[in-house]
Design a protein around this motif. Structure first.
Motif, PDB file in Angstrom:
ATOM      1  N   LEU A   1      11.219   3.438   6.579  1.00 45.72           N
ATOM      2  CA  LEU A   1       9.970   4.076   6.913  1.00 45.72           C
ATOM      3  C   LEU A   1       9.379   3.641   7.576  1.00 45.72           C
ATOM      4  O   LEU A   1       8.972   3.354   6.197  1.00 45.72           O
ATOM      5  CB  LEU A   1      10.019   5.208   7.538  1.00 45.72           C
ATOM      6  N   ALA A   2       8.688   2.653   8.364  1.00 47.51           N
ATOM      7  CA  ALA A   2       7.156   2.288   8.123  1.00 47.51           C
ATOM      8  C   ALA A   2       6.187   2.934   8.938  1.00 47.51           C
ATOM      9  O   ALA A   2       6.903   3.198  10.197  1.00 47.51           O
ATOM     10  CB  ALA A   2       7.280   1.364   8.828  1.00 47.51           C
ATOM     11  N   ASN A   3       4.683   3.085   8.668  1.00 48.19           N
ATOM     12  CA  ASN A   3       3.444   3.369   9.182  1.00 48.19           C
ATOM     13  C   ASN A   3       3.966   5.329   9.606  1.00 48.19           C
ATOM     14  O   ASN A   3       3.582   5.531  11.278  1.00 48.19           O
ATOM     15  CB  ASN A   3       3.628   2.811  10.251  1.00 48.19           C
ATOM     16  N   PRO A   4       4.584   6.133   8.977  1.00 49.88           N
ATOM     17  CA  PRO A   4       5.055   7.274   9.945  1.00 49.88           C
ATOM     18  C   PRO A   4       3.154   7.894   9.535  1.00 49.88           C
ATOM     19  O   PRO A   4       2.152   7.742   8.632  1.00 49.88           O
ATOM     20  CB  PRO A   4       5.746   8.444   8.848  1.00 49.88           C
ATOM     21  N   VAL A   5       3.203   8.592  10.921  1.00 48.36           N
ATOM     22  CA  VAL A   5       2.013   9.457  10.730  1.00 48.36           C
ATOM     23  C   VAL A   5       1.521  10.735  10.230  1.00 48.36           C
ATOM     24  O   VAL A   5       2.846  11.126   9.266  1.00 48.36           O
ATOM     25  CB  VAL A   5       1.353  10.051  12.410  1.00 48.36           C
ATOM     26  N   GLY A   6       0.169  11.096   9.603  1.00 51.51           N
ATOM     27  CA  GLY A   6       0.053  12.414   9.106  1.00 51.51           C
ATOM     28  C   GLY A   6       1.345  13.576   9.029  1.00 51.51           C
ATOM     29  O   GLY A   6       1.696  13.916   7.774  1.00 51.51           O
ATOM     30  N   SER A   7       1.200  13.457  10.127  1.00 49.72           N
ATOM     31  CA  SER A   7       2.179  15.435  10.610  1.00 49.72           C
ATOM     32  C   SER A   7       3.295  15.202   9.995  1.00 49.72           C
ATOM     33  O   SER A   7       4.024  15.639   9.939  1.00 49.72           O
ATOM     34  CB  SER A   7       2.123  15.877  11.475  1.00 49.72           C
TER      35      SER A   7
ATOM     36  N   GLY B   1      14.231   6.306  -2.083  1.00 42.08           N
ATOM     37  CA  GLY B   1      13.836   5.814  -3.479  1.00 42.08           C
ATOM     38  C   GLY B   1      12.675   5.164  -3.119  1.00 42.08           C
ATOM     39  O   GLY B   1      11.655   5.518  -1.742  1.00 42.08           O
ATOM     40  N   LEU B   2      11.863   4.769  -4.203  1.00 40.72           N
ATOM     41  CA  LEU B   2      10.496   3.725  -4.359  1.00 40.72           C
ATOM     42  C   LEU B   2      10.621   2.710  -2.968  1.00 40.72           C
ATOM     43  O   LEU B   2       9.945   2.660  -2.489  1.00 40.72           O
ATOM     44  CB  LEU B   2      10.320   3.059  -5.345  1.00 40.72           C
ATOM     45  N   GLU B   3      11.561   2.148  -1.840  1.00 36.67           N
ATOM     46  CA  GLU B   3      11.938   1.137  -0.587  1.00 36.67           C
ATOM     47  C   GLU B   3      12.366   1.473   0.290  1.00 36.67           C
ATOM     48  O   GLU B   3      12.274   0.691   1.217  1.00 36.67           O
ATOM     49  CB  GLU B   3      12.564  -0.094  -1.942  1.00 36.67           C
ATOM     50  N   GLY B   4      11.829   2.946   0.286  1.00 36.57           N
ATOM     51  CA  GLY B   4      12.126   3.112   0.927  1.00 36.57           C
ATOM     52  C   GLY B   4      11.199   3.809   2.032  1.00 36.57           C
ATOM     53  O   GLY B   4      11.453   4.498   3.602  1.00 36.57           O
ATOM     54  N   LEU B   5       9.882   3.725   1.975  1.00 37.53           N
ATOM     55  CA  LEU B   5       8.567   3.786   2.243  1.00 37.53           C
ATOM     56  C   LEU B   5       7.586   2.863   3.081  1.00 37.53           C
ATOM     57  O   LEU B   5       7.004   2.492   1.562  1.00 37.53           O
ATOM     58  CB  LEU B   5       7.761   5.219   2.012  1.00 37.53           C
ATOM     59  N   TYR B   6       7.173   2.203   4.056  1.00 41.87           N
ATOM     60  CA  TYR B   6       5.883   1.681   3.771  1.00 41.87           C
ATOM     61  C   TYR B   6       5.016   2.184   4.821  1.00 41.87           C
ATOM     62  O   TYR B   6       4.987   2.487   5.215  1.00 41.87           O
ATOM     63  CB  TYR B   6       6.329   0.581   3.919  1.00 41.87           C
TER      64      TYR B   6
ATOM     65  N   HIS C   1       0.970  -1.101  -0.333  1.00 47.96           N
ATOM     66  CA  HIS C   1       0.394  -0.433  -0.421  1.00 47.96           C
ATOM     67  C   HIS C   1       0.792   1.131  -0.396  1.00 47.96           C
ATOM     68  O   HIS C   1       2.050   1.208   0.530  1.00 47.96           O
ATOM     69  CB  HIS C   1      -0.917   0.092   1.497  1.00 47.96           C
ATOM     70  N   LYS C   2       0.922   2.536  -0.535  1.00 51.55           N
ATOM     71  CA  LYS C   2       1.283   3.873  -0.977  1.00 51.55           C
ATOM     72  C   LYS C   2       1.016   4.078   0.431  1.00 51.55           C
ATOM     73  O   LYS C   2      -0.351   4.736   0.980  1.00 51.55           O
ATOM     74  CB  LYS C   2       0.400   4.257  -1.758  1.00 51.55           C
ATOM     75  N   VAL C   3       2.158   4.932   1.105  1.00 51.67           N
ATOM     76  CA  VAL C   3       1.740   5.587   2.735  1.00 51.67           C
ATOM     77  C   VAL C   3       1.074   7.169   1.839  1.00 51.67           C
ATOM     78  O   VAL C   3       2.265   7.809   0.883  1.00 51.67           O
ATOM     79  CB  VAL C   3       2.898   5.999   3.005  1.00 51.67           C
ATOM     80  N   CYS C   4       0.401   7.867   2.174  1.00 49.70           N
ATOM     81  CA  CYS C   4      -0.693   8.611   1.444  1.00 49.70           C
ATOM     82  C   CYS C   4       0.003   9.860   2.316  1.00 49.70           C
ATOM     83  O   CYS C   4       0.545  10.131   3.719  1.00 49.70           O
ATOM     84  CB  CYS C   4      -2.067   8.684   1.661  1.00 49.70           C
ATOM     85  N   MET C   5       0.121  11.145   1.217  1.00 52.54           N
ATOM     86  CA  MET C   5      -0.326  12.548   2.853  1.00 52.54           C
ATOM     87  C   MET C   5      -1.355  13.013   3.178  1.00 52.54           C
ATOM     88  O   MET C   5      -2.371  12.571   2.743  1.00 52.54           O
ATOM     89  CB  MET C   5       0.222  13.652   1.397  1.00 52.54           C
ATOM     90  N   PRO C   6      -1.351  13.478   4.298  1.00 48.47           N
ATOM     91  CA  PRO C   6      -2.592  14.272   5.418  1.00 48.47           C
ATOM     92  C   PRO C   6      -3.017  15.027   3.773  1.00 48.47           C
ATOM     93  O   PRO C   6      -2.086  15.821   2.832  1.00 48.47           O
ATOM     94  CB  PRO C   6      -1.987  14.757   5.797  1.00 48.47           C
ATOM     95  N   PRO C   7      -4.458  15.223   3.985  1.00 49.03           N
ATOM     96  CA  PRO C   7      -4.736  16.282   3.291  1.00 49.03           C
ATOM     97  C   PRO C   7      -4.212  17.617   3.524  1.00 49.03           C
ATOM     98  O   PRO C   7      -4.066  18.228   4.228  1.00 49.03           O
ATOM     99  CB  PRO C   7      -6.440  16.926   4.021  1.00 49.03           C
ATOM    100  N   ALA C   8      -3.769  18.261   2.296  1.00 50.95           N
ATOM    101  CA  ALA C   8      -3.204  20.385   2.012  1.00 50.95           C
ATOM    102  C   ALA C   8      -4.181  20.888   2.729  1.00 50.95           C
ATOM    103  O   ALA C   8      -5.622  20.847   3.196  1.00 50.95           O
ATOM    104  CB  ALA C   8      -3.397  20.172   0.474  1.00 50.95           C
ATOM    105  N   ARG C   9      -3.706  21.785   4.002  1.00 53.14           N
ATOM    106  CA  ARG C   9      -4.044  22.557   4.565  1.00 53.14           C
ATOM    107  C   ARG C   9      -3.069  23.785   4.654  1.00 53.14           C
ATOM    108  O   ARG C   9      -1.805  23.192   4.666  1.00 53.14           O
ATOM    109  CB  ARG C   9      -4.607  22.127   6.018  1.00 53.14           C
ATOM    110  N   THR C  10      -3.512  24.995   5.078  1.00 50.64           N
ATOM    111  CA  THR C  10      -3.137  26.179   5.125  1.00 50.64           C
ATOM    112  C   THR C  10      -2.601  26.278   6.763  1.00 50.64           C
ATOM    113  O   THR C  10      -2.515  25.433   6.933  1.00 50.64           O
ATOM    114  CB  THR C  10      -3.093  27.598   4.292  1.00 50.64           C
ATOM    115  N   THR C  11      -0.937  27.090   6.776  1.00 49.82           N
ATOM    116  CA  THR C  11      -0.688  27.526   7.720  1.00 49.82           C
ATOM    117  C   THR C  11      -1.523  28.431   8.989  1.00 49.82           C
ATOM    118  O   THR C  11      -1.781  27.268  10.646  1.00 49.82           O
ATOM    119  CB  THR C  11       0.656  28.337   7.471  1.00 49.82           C
TER     120      THR C  11
END
Length: 669
Positions: free
Chosen positions: A625-631, A646-651, A45-55
C-alpha cells in the motif's frame, strides 16, 4: 526530464525495457535506467498515524466540516461584548452592514434601478399570477411585502425579488390537478397561501440547519432541461390568451395543450391574434436589441409596461370595434389584506399543499441563490447561501400571511437591476414603493388591460429559459448529464412538471451512484528521470517497471464499490500477466496499490484489502500500500490489517516502495 504536457495521449503502445535474464539482472537494469538521473535513494520515509483524537472530537470535527465549512463564528473571536452584539446584528440582519455607509450617490443609483425594475415587475407580477391560476392582484401583492422583507434580511445587493415563472407554473400545475381554480376559487387560494407558507418554512429550515447541500441535487443539467421544457409548456399555454380561446385545457402536457388549441378553432378571435402577435413581435424585438447591446437594457425593461399601457389605450379607444378581446377586469385597490386566517393546516388537501410547497420551495430557492451568486461574482462580494435561504424562507412565510404566493429572486429583473446600476437592496424598497403607489391609486387603470398582452409578456420572459448552448455543451462534455437534461425536458413535456423534475433528479442520482459504485482504476508507469508515476494510458513516456504492477484507486473504498474494486484489481493483474507472457517479459512479483485518492474507507473496504492480500499471497505476489491518507491509515491500524503486511507493506510514495523493495531484492536475490 520533466513531463511534457503536450504529449498527453489517448492510446499508448507500451515500449518496456528488454527482457532480463534473471531477477538480479532485471533489477540492475531497472535501477540503471530509472535511477541514474534521480538523487541517490535515501531511507524510506515512515507512514505516520494521524494525531490521536477521541470519538467525540472526530464527530465534532466531521459535523463542523459538513454544516459549518465557512466557520461562521470566526469573526466573534477575541471581541468585546458590545462588538459581538453588533456583529450578531450584522450577521442576522445584513442591512446593518451597509446602512451605516449608505450615501446620497448610492440612493440616486438605487432609485433609478428600483423604478426601472418596477416597470418590469408590475406587468410580470400580474402575468405570473395568471400563470399560477391566481387572481392578478395577488401578483402585485407578491411584489410588495416580500421585497421589503428581503431588503432587511438578504445579503445580495442586486437580487430583485418577486414572482417568477417556474415557481408560478409549478404551483399552478400541481394545485389545479386536484382543485379547480374556477369551481373552488377560495379553496384554491387557501392552498396557494398554505403552499407558500410551507415553502418558506422549508427554505428557512434549510438555512437554519445549514442543509443547503440538499438543493445541490438539482444539477445544472437537470435545471437546463426542466426550464426548457417548462418554457415550451408555458408558451403553448399562452396560446389561450393570444388566440382568444375561452374553453381551454387545464392540463400541462404537450399533447393535451396542442389538442385543445386545434379543437377550439371556432373560438379563435382574429382581432386578438393580430394584436397579440403584434405585441409579441414588439417585445421579442426589444429583447433582442437589449441582448445585442447591453447598454440599451432599458428598452426591454420598459417594453412590458409600455405594452400594457399602449394595449389598454387601444382597447379603450376601440372598444366597440374589438368586442372579442378579453380584458383583466376589476382589480381591487388597497394594501395587501392579511391572509393568516386562510392558511390551511387541516383537511384532505393538506398533503397537496405541503408537497406543492416543498417542490416550489426547492425550485425558487435554487433560482434565487443561483441568481444572487451570479451577480455577486461580477461585483466581487460574497453571498452567504445559508443566510439567503433563511431570508427567502422568512419572506415567503411573511408573504403567506399577507396574500402573497411563492417569490424569489428573478433572473430577468435582477439583470435589469444590475445593469441599471443598483448599489444595494434599497432598489427593492424603491420597487416595492412603486408597487404600493400602484396598489393604492392606479388599479382601476388595469381594468381594460387585455389578457393577450399578459400572454405576450409571459412568452417573452420564459423563452429566455431555453438554453440551447448549455444543452449542446452538456452533449459534448458529459453524455450522462445530457441524458438527465433530456429526461427532464421530455418528462415535463409529456408527463407532468413535477414528475419530469423527479425523473431528472433520479437520473442525476443514478449518475452519482454509478461513479461511487464503479470508480476509476488505472495502471501507473514511471516518467523516466523522475519519481512521478502516471497513467500509462495517458502518457506516452510513462513506462512499466519490471516485476511491479502499480494500480491507482481513484475513489473512497466503501461497501458499495468494495466487491467491484476487488474484482477489477484481480482483472488488472490477470491482464498484466497475459500481456507480459505474450511479450516474453518477466512476470510480476509485487502489486502496489496507490491510495492517494482513497479519501475514506469503511469496514467493507478494509475487508477487501485483507482479502486481496490473501489472494495474492496464494499466487506468490506481494501486496503493498502506498500513501494512505490519515483517516484511512487510522482505520487500517485499528483493524490490525497492517500487521499482516509486514515491514515492506506500507510506503509513503510509489517511488519509495519500488526503490526500497528493489534494493531488498538485489541484496537478497
Amino acid at each position: 526530464m520533466g513531463v511534457n504536457s503536450n504529449r498527453v495521449e489517448h492510446i499508448w503502445n507500451p515500449e518496456a525495457p528488454p527482457p532480463a535474464e534473471t531477477l538480479e539482472t532485471a533489477i540492475s537494469v531497472t535501477i540503471s535506467t530509472h535511477a541514474i538521473q534521480m538523487p541517490p535513494p535515501s531511507e524510506a520515509h515512515k507512514v505516520c498515524m494521524p494525531p490521536a483524537r477521541t470519538t467525540a472530537q472526530k464527530l465534532r470535527h466531521r459535523l463542523s466540516e459538513i454544516f459549518f465549512p465557512d466557520d461562521p463564528l470566526h469573526r466573534f473571536k477575541d471581541q468585546t461584548r458590545f462588538r459581538k452584539l453588533v456583529l450578531g446584528l450584522q450577521f442576522f440582519f445584513p442591512i446593518f452592514q451597509w446602512a451605516p455607509h449608505y450615501s446620497l450617490d448610492m440612493l440616486k443609483s438605487d432609485v433609478v434601478s428600483g423604478l426601472t425594475i418596477a416597470s418590469l415587475a408590475i406587468p410580470q407580477g400580474i402575468s405570473y399570477a395568471k400563470l399560477a391560476n391566481l387572481p392578478p392582484i395577488v401578483g402585485l401583492y407578491s411584489s410588495f411585502v416580500p421585497p421589503v422583507t428581503y431588503s432587511v434580511l438578504g445579503s445580495s445587493h442586486h437580487l430583485a425579488v418577486g414572482p417568477v415563472s417556474i415557481a408560478s407554473l409549478v404551483m399552478g400545475t400541481m394545485l389545479s390537478e386536484t382543485v379547480s381554480y374556477t369551481e373552488e376559487p377560495i379553496l384554491y387560494l387557501k392552498l396557494a397561501f398554505t403552499a407558500t407558507f410551507f415553502a418558506g418554512l422549508f427554505q428557512a429550515s434549510l438555512g437554519f440547519l445549514r442543509l443547503g447541500f440538499i438543493i445541490d441535487f438539482l444539477s445544472k443539467a437537470t435545471l437546463v432541461g426542466f426550464m426548457a421544457g417548462a418554457a415550451v409548456i408555458v408558451s403553448l399555454q399562452q396560446l389561450k390568451g393570444l388566440l382568444g380561446i375561452v374553453h381551454f385545457t387545464t392540463k400541462m402536457q404537450l399533447v393535451p395543450v396542442l389538442s385543445s388549441v386545434f379543437h377550439q378553432k371556432n373560438e379563435w378571435s382574429w382581432q386578438t391574434i393580430v394584436m397579440g402577435v403584434g405585441f409579441l413581435v414588439l417585445l421579442l424585438t426589444t429583447r433582442q436589441i437589449s441582448m445585442r447591446k447591453p447598454k440599451l437594457f432599458w428598452i426591454s425593461a420598459a417594453a412590458p409596461l409600455a405594452s400594457v399601457i399602449l394595449s389598454t389605450i387601444l382597447v379603450v379607444c376601440l372598444k366597440s370595434q374589438l368586442p372579442g378581446i378579453k380584458t383583466i377586469g376589476h382589480l381591487p385597490k388597497g394594501l395587501n389584506p392579511p391572509s393568516s386566517n386562510m392558511l390551511y393546516f387541516h383537511g384532505t388537501h393538506l398533503a397537496l399543499a405541503i408537497k406543492t410547497g416543498l417542490v416550489t420551495g426547492i425550485l425558487s430557492l435554487t433560482e434565487g441563490i443561483a441568481v444572487g451568486r451570479t451577480f455577486a461574482s461580477l461585483k466581487n462580494y460574497q453571498v452567504d447561501g445559508n443566510k439567503e435561504m433563511m431570508a427567502i424562507g422568512l419572506m415567503n412565510m411573511a408573504g403567506s400571511c399577507s396574500s402573497c404566493y411563492v417569490t424569489t429572486g428573478s433572473f430577468s429583473r435582477s439583470a435589469v437591476n444590475y445593469n441599471a446600476g443598483a448599489k444595494t437592496v434599497v432598489s427593492n424598497i424603491i420597487m416595492a414603493s412603486a408597487v404600493l403607489v400602484t396598489l393604492l391609486f392606479l388599479m382601476p387603470l388595469f381594468h381594460y388591460t387585455p389578457n393577450l398582452i399578459l400572454a405576450a409578456i409571459i412568452i417573452t420572459a420564459v423563452i429566455g429559459l431555453i438554453d440551447y448552448e448549455a444543452a449542446y455543451n452538456l452533449w459534448k462534455v458529459d453524455k450522462l448529464d445530457f441524458l438527465a437534461c433530456l429526461c427532464s425536458f421530455l418528462g415535463v413535456l409529456f408527463i407532468s412538471v413535477p414528475l419530469g423534475l423527479a425523473i431528472a433528479v433520479g437520473v442525476s442520482v443514478f449518475k452519482i451512484l454509478l461513479h461511487v459504485t464503479r470508480p476509476n482504476t488505472a495502471v501507473l508507469g514511471n516518467i523516466p528521470g523522475t519519481q512521478i508515476y502516471q497513467n500509462v494510458g495517458r502518457y506516452r513516456e510513462a513506462v512499466r517497471v519490471p516485476f511491479f504492477l502499480v494500480i491507482a484507486v481513484e475513489a473512497p473504498m466503501y461497501f458499495a464499490n468494495s466487491t467491484y474494486l476487488q474484482e477489477r484489481i484481480i482483472r488488472w493483474i490477470r491482464e498484466e500477466e497475459e500481456w507480459l507472457a505474450s511479450n516474453n517479459r518477466s512476470n510480476i512479483k509485487c502489486v502496489i496499490l496507490d491510495m492517494t485518492a482513497v479519501t475514506a474507507i469503511d469496514t467493507s473496504g478494509i475487508d477487501t484489502i485483507s482479502e486481496l492480500r490473501k489472494i495474492l499471497d496464494k499466487r506468490s505476489l506481494k501486496l503493498v500500500l502506498a500513501n494512505p491518507v490519515g483517516s484511512v491509515m487510522e482505520k487500517l491500524h485499528q483493524s490490525n490489517v497492517l500487521e499482516s503486511f509486514g515491514l515492506e507493506g506500507l510506503y509513503l510514495t510509489v517511488g519509495e516502495a519500488i526503490t526500497d523493495i528493489s534494493s531488498s531484492w538485489k541484496a537478497h536475490p
